[in-house]
Design an enzyme around this catalytic site. Structure first.
Site, mmCIF file in Angstrom:
data_model
loop_
_atom_site.group_PDB
_atom_site.id
_atom_site.type_symbol
_atom_site.label_atom_id
_atom_site.label_comp_id
_atom_site.label_asym_id
_atom_site.label_seq_id
_atom_site.Cartn_x
_atom_site.Cartn_y
_atom_site.Cartn_z
ATOM 1 N N HIS A 222 32.729 41.008 33.630
ATOM 2 C CA HIS A 222 34.066 40.662 33.153
ATOM 3 C C HIS A 222 34.361 39.222 33.535
ATOM 4 O O HIS A 222 34.294 38.846 34.702
ATOM 5 C CB HIS A 222 35.122 41.588 33.760
ATOM 6 C CG HIS A 222 35.101 42.967 33.179
ATOM 7 N ND1 HIS A 222 35.257 44.094 33.941
ATOM 8 C CD2 HIS A 222 34.920 43.398 31.900
ATOM 9 C CE1 HIS A 222 35.180 45.164 33.149
ATOM 10 N NE2 HIS A 222 34.975 44.758 31.912
ATOM 11 N N GLU A 225 36.708 37.789 36.535
ATOM 12 C CA GLU A 225 36.507 38.248 37.913
ATOM 13 C C GLU A 225 35.572 37.284 38.648
ATOM 14 O O GLU A 225 34.433 37.624 38.989
ATOM 15 C CB GLU A 225 35.991 39.691 37.872
ATOM 16 C CG GLU A 225 37.038 40.603 37.189
ATOM 17 C CD GLU A 225 36.525 41.989 36.778
ATOM 18 O OE1 GLU A 225 35.401 42.371 37.174
ATOM 19 O OE2 GLU A 225 37.257 42.685 36.044
ATOM 20 N N ARG A 280 38.640 38.558 29.625
ATOM 21 C CA ARG A 280 37.887 39.643 30.244
ATOM 22 C C ARG A 280 36.580 39.967 29.504
ATOM 23 O O ARG A 280 35.541 40.226 30.116
ATOM 24 C CB ARG A 280 38.780 40.892 30.257
ATOM 25 C CG ARG A 280 38.116 42.211 30.631
ATOM 26 C CD ARG A 280 39.154 43.320 30.578
ATOM 27 N NE ARG A 280 38.562 44.646 30.598
ATOM 28 C CZ ARG A 280 38.294 45.327 31.712
ATOM 29 N NH1 ARG A 280 38.532 44.798 32.887
ATOM 30 N NH2 ARG A 280 37.773 46.537 31.646
ATOM 31 N N GLU A 424 34.581 46.978 43.418
ATOM 32 C CA GLU A 424 35.717 46.147 43.032
ATOM 33 C C GLU A 424 36.093 45.380 44.292
ATOM 34 O O GLU A 424 36.521 45.963 45.288
ATOM 35 C CB GLU A 424 36.900 47.011 42.563
ATOM 36 C CG GLU A 424 36.650 47.805 41.289
ATOM 37 C CD GLU A 424 36.923 47.018 40.007
ATOM 38 O OE1 GLU A 424 37.322 45.846 40.106
ATOM 39 O OE2 GLU A 424 36.707 47.571 38.926
#
Lengths: 490, 283
Positions: A222, A225, A280, A424
């Site tokens: 993504h 990130e 994204r 994450e």
């Protein structure tokens, strides 16, 4: 941390066995059995501790993860509770000197050993005693005061791992890393993006005539990130800097090759630098170029298109026109499919939220090896927390995050890769995708511990034996004995 | 310690017993969210489940808005306990106990007890929340006053954009403006949250100050909210008025996003453009 969880596992197994035994025999153990077992247990306990503790001390990590808490007790009840805590647990009172000197309204500083940190905090919460963490990692402070050793400098001089780099610089970095570490690192072409850019991965492989298994880690699926590619680069740097001096890395590199993909969604990453920071998806054109981007992490062939997606290109979770419709997805999937019998572990790095996620997102049915996956993830989260106190949640995507189909991690597990996890990374929402660069280092340091915990576990599981004589047989025997002894003795 | 160590007094046995007690904390089995239970029955929730965590966040949005304190903003730490009750004809009510952290520093800020009622009909969740303070409240008020004075001293209208910037940086001079945005956005996020949809404030796209003749500070914001699980960035226009020690006044409209999740769950769109939500009468 390892010790506690291992004993935990051993105790569950043993408890079940004892219950089984009691039910089948229907009588209580003979007194002489108790005495004999006590003796064996004592020996077993000493034996198992004897194995486990020197290993830890020899790494010179006596205070790793220990925290110092600052408390100002308000009431007499709180003072009493704190005195009780200090006297009965292995807490190191820094201020005042003695538990008797703890007073309401006066500063209290206690050092809490890493394995007790959570429990002590829970206890304080329960008694409504407020605290501040004065020192998040005592060992860190100790290390900082030690003279630094010359580290093994085989990384590109001047590359700053504590700032975010645009794609051009990452491409250059990959080339340089291979050039200055050619005995260990090779750069490979994985495929092309929709805008025809090359996707490269790095293979870290200790030369040997032994057949190796594979650990795969990808970052940057993504675009927004950014901490994710930063971590992949950090990881490579750490391995290359420490593979000669760090016993654990040395051990697993004997058996495992590491395949690291620093940026999977190259087009999207570039777009997030040049046009839209919070982009994204990839940059696939749809609807005659009026709409762009497929969410690559909804595009894999794992219950594709069934839940937690949109069929509309304008959505951030658009799953594409079909499973593996995107060249980036195909590049990864084809490679992993080809090597799947050798891949033991699939890791994919995202942000934010502070999670270690297990399969699945597309269903609440747990994977076949769920217990083990959870156990290892919890170990990893505990190791991570020991570094800077950051707390990660562990669980399946569908239960603690949201339902989603077509994720790369689900797909990897479904085709048979046993240890598949999504990370994450930081933070928990304050800075979200725009994590300040002063958090790159602490984030990478703590995540490194989590990832190496997982790799180490996989290594020990599939390649047992080695330097520390902890065969699974002898370990469970000594754990059984030590637990039975303590149970009977208490 | 949670479990009393009654019999473990002998020093030479302290270590093994301690280890046993540590090991005695077996991982609790996850409590799965079961399909419809008997109404009115309170059932336990896994504290890490998305319902529990989501509800805790909603409670904190409500807290942050009502506290109206840029220096006293809180973020979610850990959910310790959670239960849920289905109230027929009304909705779902969650009962929560969770720890919080300072929004910026991640320092422990104390625990909270909260109830969050998600109504069946489309309306904001009803929240009741009580928190312990680890920070001295007077200290927080003083910090708020300091921020207020700093902003009041500006002779020219304050403006800014992309806070934080792409690299996560926030200009120190604009930090109070960003913190106010978080407090004000909490109102929007609280109102828009449902059991299935949650929000995080991601960025102040732009901010412009409106100079006022009275003591209050007034700002016009464009805010980006990160919506989960849709992953959308929702753009909202927010007008905020702040005077320390007084309730925050917020008016907002968010861009309409109408993405359906392909699982029949039917995502609600954000507040339709054109509707202005007011918090105080005499704005």
């Amino acid at each position: 941390m390892n010790m506690k969880l291992m004993i935990e596992q051993g105790q569950v197994w043993l408890y079940n066995r004892i219950v089984q035994m009691k039910h089948s025999v229907q009588i209580y153990p003979h007194p002489s059995w108790i005495i004999c077992t006590k003796m064996w247990l004592f020996l077993g306990m000493t034996f198992s501790l004897g194995i486990l503790i020197p290993g830890k001390l020899s790494l010179n990590l006596q205070y790793d993860g220990d925290q110092v808490l600052h408390i100002v007790p308000e009431t007499f009840q709180q003072v009493q509770h704190l005195q009780h805590l200090c006297s009965t647990s292995m807490l190191d009172l820094w201020k005042p000197q003695l538990p008797e000197d703890i007073q309401a309204g006066e500063d209290l500083h206690i050092r809490v050993p890493a394995p007790l940190v959570q429990e002590v905090k829970d206890s304080l919460d329960q008694h409504m005693i407020s605290y501040k963490v004065l020192i998040h990692d005592v060992q860190e402070l100790v290390d900082e005061s030690m003279p630094k050793q010359r580290s093994h400098r085989q990384i590109p001089e001047g590359y700053n791992y504590t700032e975010y780099h645009p794609m051009e610089e990452i491409y250059k970095w990959m080339t340089q890393i291979q050039e200055s570490n050619s005995e260990l690192v090779t750069q490979h072409h994985l495929g092309k993006t929709i805008e025809n850019r090359t996707i490269y991965y790095l293979q870290i492989s200790q030369p040997s005539n032994k057949p190796k298994k594979i650990i795969w880690m990808d970052c940057g699926i993504h675009a927004r990130e950014w901490i994710s590619p930063a971590f992949c680069q950090w990881f490579v740097k750490e391995i290359l800097q420490n593979y000669k001096s760090d016993a654990m890395i040395r051990r697993f590199l004997q058996n495992l090759d590491l395949y690291i993909l620093p940026v999977l969604n190259v087009d999207g990453y570039i777009y997030s630098w040049e046009a839209e920071r919070l982009w994204r998806k990839n940059r696939s054109p749809y609807m005659n170029g009026t709409c762009y981007g497929t969410d690559l992490n909804r595009n894999f062939n794992s219950s594709w298109g069934s839940v937690g997606v949109s069929y509309n290109c304008t959505s951030e979770i658009f799953c594409g026109s079909g499973p593996e419709s995107e060249p980036e997805t195909r590049a990864v999937a084809q490679f992993i499919e080809k090597k799947k019998t050798d891949i033991l572990c699939y890791l994919t790095i995202h942000s934010y939220g502070q999670y270690i996620l297990t399969p699945y997102g597309s269903t609440t049915t747990p994977p076949s090896n769920n217990e083990e996956l959870m156990h290892v993830a919890q170990k990893a989260a505990a190791a991570l927390m020991g570094k800077h106190g950051t707390s990660y949640k562990v669980g399946s995507t569908s239960s603690i995050l949201y339902s989603n189909s077509g994720s790369s991690r689900d797909w990897a597990h479904m085709i048979g890769i046993p240890f598949s996890y999504t990370f994450e990374l930081r933070d928990n929402g304050t800075h979200a995708f725009t994590l300040p660069s002063d958090q790159i280092q602490p984030t990478c340091e703590e995540t490194m511990l989590a990832v190496t915990t997982i790799i180490d576990y996989v290594d020990q599981k599939y390649f047992p034996g080695g330097a520390v004589m902890l065969t699974s047989g002898s370990l469970s025997l000594s754990l059984c004995l030590s637990v039975v002894f303590t149970w009977i003795a208490s | 310690m949670k479990r009393s160590k009654g019999s473990a007094t002998h020093r030479h046995r302290a270590l093994p017993v301690l280890l046993l007690l540590l090991s005695a904390q077996l991982p609790r089995p996850a409590v799965a969210e079961q399909p419809p239970w008997a109404p009115g029955v309170e059932r336990a929730l896994d504290p890490s489940s998305r319902l529990a965590v989501g509800a805790a966040r909603v409670a904190l949005h409500n807290y942050n808005f009502h506290a109206a304190s840029p220096s006293g903003l809180r973020a979610l730490g850990q959910v310790r306990k959670a239960t849920v009750k289905s109230i027929p004809g009304v909705g779902q009510k969650c009962y929560l106990q969770f720890t919080t952290e300072d929004y910026r520093s991640r320092e422990n800020a104390g625990s909270c007890l909260a109830t969050v009622l998600y109504p069946k009909k489309k309306s904001p969740p009803a929240v009741n929340i009580k928190c312990i303070n680890t920070k001295d409240q007077k200290q927080i008020q003083e910090e708020d006053n300091r921020l207020y004075q700093k902003l009041k001293r500006q002779t020219k209208p304050i403006t800014g954009s992309n806070i934080p910037d792409s690299f996560g940086n926030i200009e120190p001079a604009l930090e109070p403006v960003w913190a106010l945005a978080v407090a004000g956005s909490s109102y929007m996020m609280w109102e828009k949250s449902t059991e299935k949809v949650g929000y995080f404030m991601t960025q102040v796209k732009s901010v412009k100050q409106w100079m006022r003749k009275d003591d209050s500070l007034e700002f016009d914001y464009v805010i980006l909210l990160h919506e989960m699980p849709t992953q959308e960035m929702i753009s909202c226009h927010m007008r905020l008025i702040w005077l320390p020690g007084h309730p925050l006044k917020v008016k907002y409209t968010c861009d309409s996003e109408n993405h359906r999740l392909e699982d029949g769950s039917g995502m609600e769109s954000g507040s339709a453009a054109g509707i202005i939500r007011e918090r105080e009468e005499n704005f």
